[in-house]
Motif scaffolding. Structure first.
Motif, PDB file in Angstrom:
ATOM      1  N   CYS D   4       0.839  -1.201   0.000  1.00  0.00           N
ATOM      2  CA  CYS D   4       0.000   0.000   0.000  1.00  0.00           C
ATOM      3  C   CYS D   4       0.875   1.251   0.000  1.00  0.00           C
ATOM      4  O   CYS D   4       1.943   1.262   0.608  1.00  0.00           O
ATOM      5  N   TYR D   5       0.379   2.289  -0.646  1.00  0.00           N
ATOM      6  CA  TYR D   5       1.110   3.558  -0.705  1.00  0.00           C
ATOM      7  C   TYR D   5       0.190   4.673  -0.214  1.00  0.00           C
ATOM      8  O   TYR D   5      -1.015   4.669  -0.495  1.00  0.00           O
ATOM      9  N   ARG D  10       2.022   7.490  -2.713  1.00  0.00           N
ATOM     10  CA  ARG D  10       0.894   7.031  -3.529  1.00  0.00           C
ATOM     11  C   ARG D  10       0.785   7.829  -4.835  1.00  0.00           C
ATOM     12  O   ARG D  10       0.623   7.257  -5.917  1.00  0.00           O
ATOM     13  N   SER D  16      -2.855   3.316  -5.309  1.00  0.00           N
ATOM     14  CA  SER D  16      -2.823   3.229  -3.846  1.00  0.00           C
ATOM     15  C   SER D  16      -2.390   1.853  -3.353  1.00  0.00           C
ATOM     16  O   SER D  16      -1.992   1.708  -2.216  1.00  0.00           O
ATOM     17  N   GLU D  17      -2.463   0.843  -4.236  1.00  0.00           N
ATOM     18  CA  GLU D  17      -1.895  -0.443  -3.827  1.00  0.00           C
ATOM     19  C   GLU D  17      -1.535  -1.324  -5.012  1.00  0.00           C
ATOM     20  O   GLU D  17      -2.041  -1.154  -6.135  1.00  0.00           O
TER      21      GLU D  17
END
Lengths: 83, 154, 154, 83
Positions: D4-5, D10, D16-17
């Motif tokens: 995850c970011y 992000r 986002s992931e």
């Protein structure tokens, strides 16, 4: 001179204020407490432990050795417990 | 910058709104609320009466507040102290300090309380459940708490 | 003992009532409210967006709260943190610590904020009035503020 | 493995992931960042300043030398700025 009492000092004196003529040899707040003690049993009881009593002159905290000078209002009370 | 002595209760949310209304330069508000405690079982407190020295109270609170404004980077402060008859659980005092940053807000709120506790002319009398009544004694720890602000310990 | 992450605003008076309801053993409540500041003229902030890490945020806040309960003599604590789009003047965070005495209440509230600031996974992005947007940088002073709780300085 | 970011990590990665198969030589969180940097320009940009990026394993903070082990979720993000 107007003298105000609060909390247990007031309860022991039996009233919340006095207007008294104070003799000339009373110079400091401490002197005033000593003189008050001679003014009756209620004062004697109220000021028996004079050391723990706090004072104010014209609504500002002062120590016992403060000169009363031309102050119009003296107050005596226990250490404060608000908050 | 406001000081109030009143019998009525206060609403902390309403006071905070008043303090911040129309401004966007406040990032941090620290508050302190003092309440009446019920005390231990048996010796429990039925009621508390708060006496004060009208006139001097307001003067002294204003001095305390001015000193906080001088010492800390605060944009707004508020002190409300109740007087009269209170019950366990009731509010006694509200102190609020608003600043750009949290450190000054917390420090100013603590300072206001420490000074108020030792300087503002209020006296508490407790009516116990068993019918006796007693004036609350001043606490040495309050005098110590005030002293740290002059000792340079912080 | 409660932790909430929400888009909605909060009412500090209502939260305090909830925290103290039905109890008379609380004598002191310290709170901290963080608000969105508008920033300097010209480079003013139009909006702030708060992103977080769902799941980890709640876990981390609960850990912070448990640690405060372990360290300080507090009867109740509360952390509410907002996420989403906020405007200058809006509330961001509310922290509350209730204790018998004011020292523990103040210390616990400060501790909660210091730990939250360095550990809870929230990130702020500022939309400026001039149309630019920037992620807020972490402040070294926040790391220092957290560190004092482990250095034995207090 | 789920990665995850958040925040600007992000934004730089552009999502986002990720769910990625990570090679066996990636042992620590730091190894994972170095490997991600080889997976495309967006990762290279996101992890260029790997030192400032913080990490979590299964939603708990860890240092870069932490072993990923059997963690199911790794997260990368800038220093937090809530409150």
């Amino acid at each position: 001179m107007k003298i105000c009492y609060f909390a247990w000092v007031r309860e022991k004196v039996g009233r919340s204020e006095d207007v008294l003529d104070v003799p000339g040899h009373v110079v400091t707040v401490g002197d005033l407490m000593q003189w008050l003690k001679t003014q009756g049993a209620e004062y004697e009881a109220a000021f028996a432990q004079a050391k723990v009593i706090r004072a104010a002159l014209d609504r500002a905290h002062v120590k016992h050795d403060a000169a009363i000078g031309s102050a119009r209002e003296v107050a005596f009370f226990p250490p404060v417990t608000g908050g | 910058m406001a000081v109030r002595v009143q019998e009525a209760d206060f609403d902390i949310a309403a006071e905070m709104k008043l303090l911040t209304r129309g401004r966007t330069d406040i990032g941090a508000i620290a508050t302190f609320t003092g309440l009446v405690r019920g005390g231990a079982e048996g010796g429990g407190i039925a009621e508390m009466t708060l006496e004060h020295y009208p006139g001097m109270t307001e003067d002294e609170l204003a001095r305390v507040e001015a000193e906080a404004q001088r010492r800390f980077d605060v944009q707004a402060t508020l002190i409300i102290h109740r007087v009269g008859a209170l019950k366990p659980g009731d509010n006694i005092v509200l102190v609020m300090a608003a600043s750009r940053h949290r450190k000054a807000a917390f420090e100013a709120a603590e300072f206001l309380m420490d000074y108020l506790k030792t300087r503002a002319p209020f006296w508490k009398k407790e009516q116990k459940a068993d019918g006796t009544a007693e004036w609350v004694d001043a606490r040495e720890s309050d005098t110590e708490a005030e002293r740290r602000w002059s000792s340079g310990a912080r």
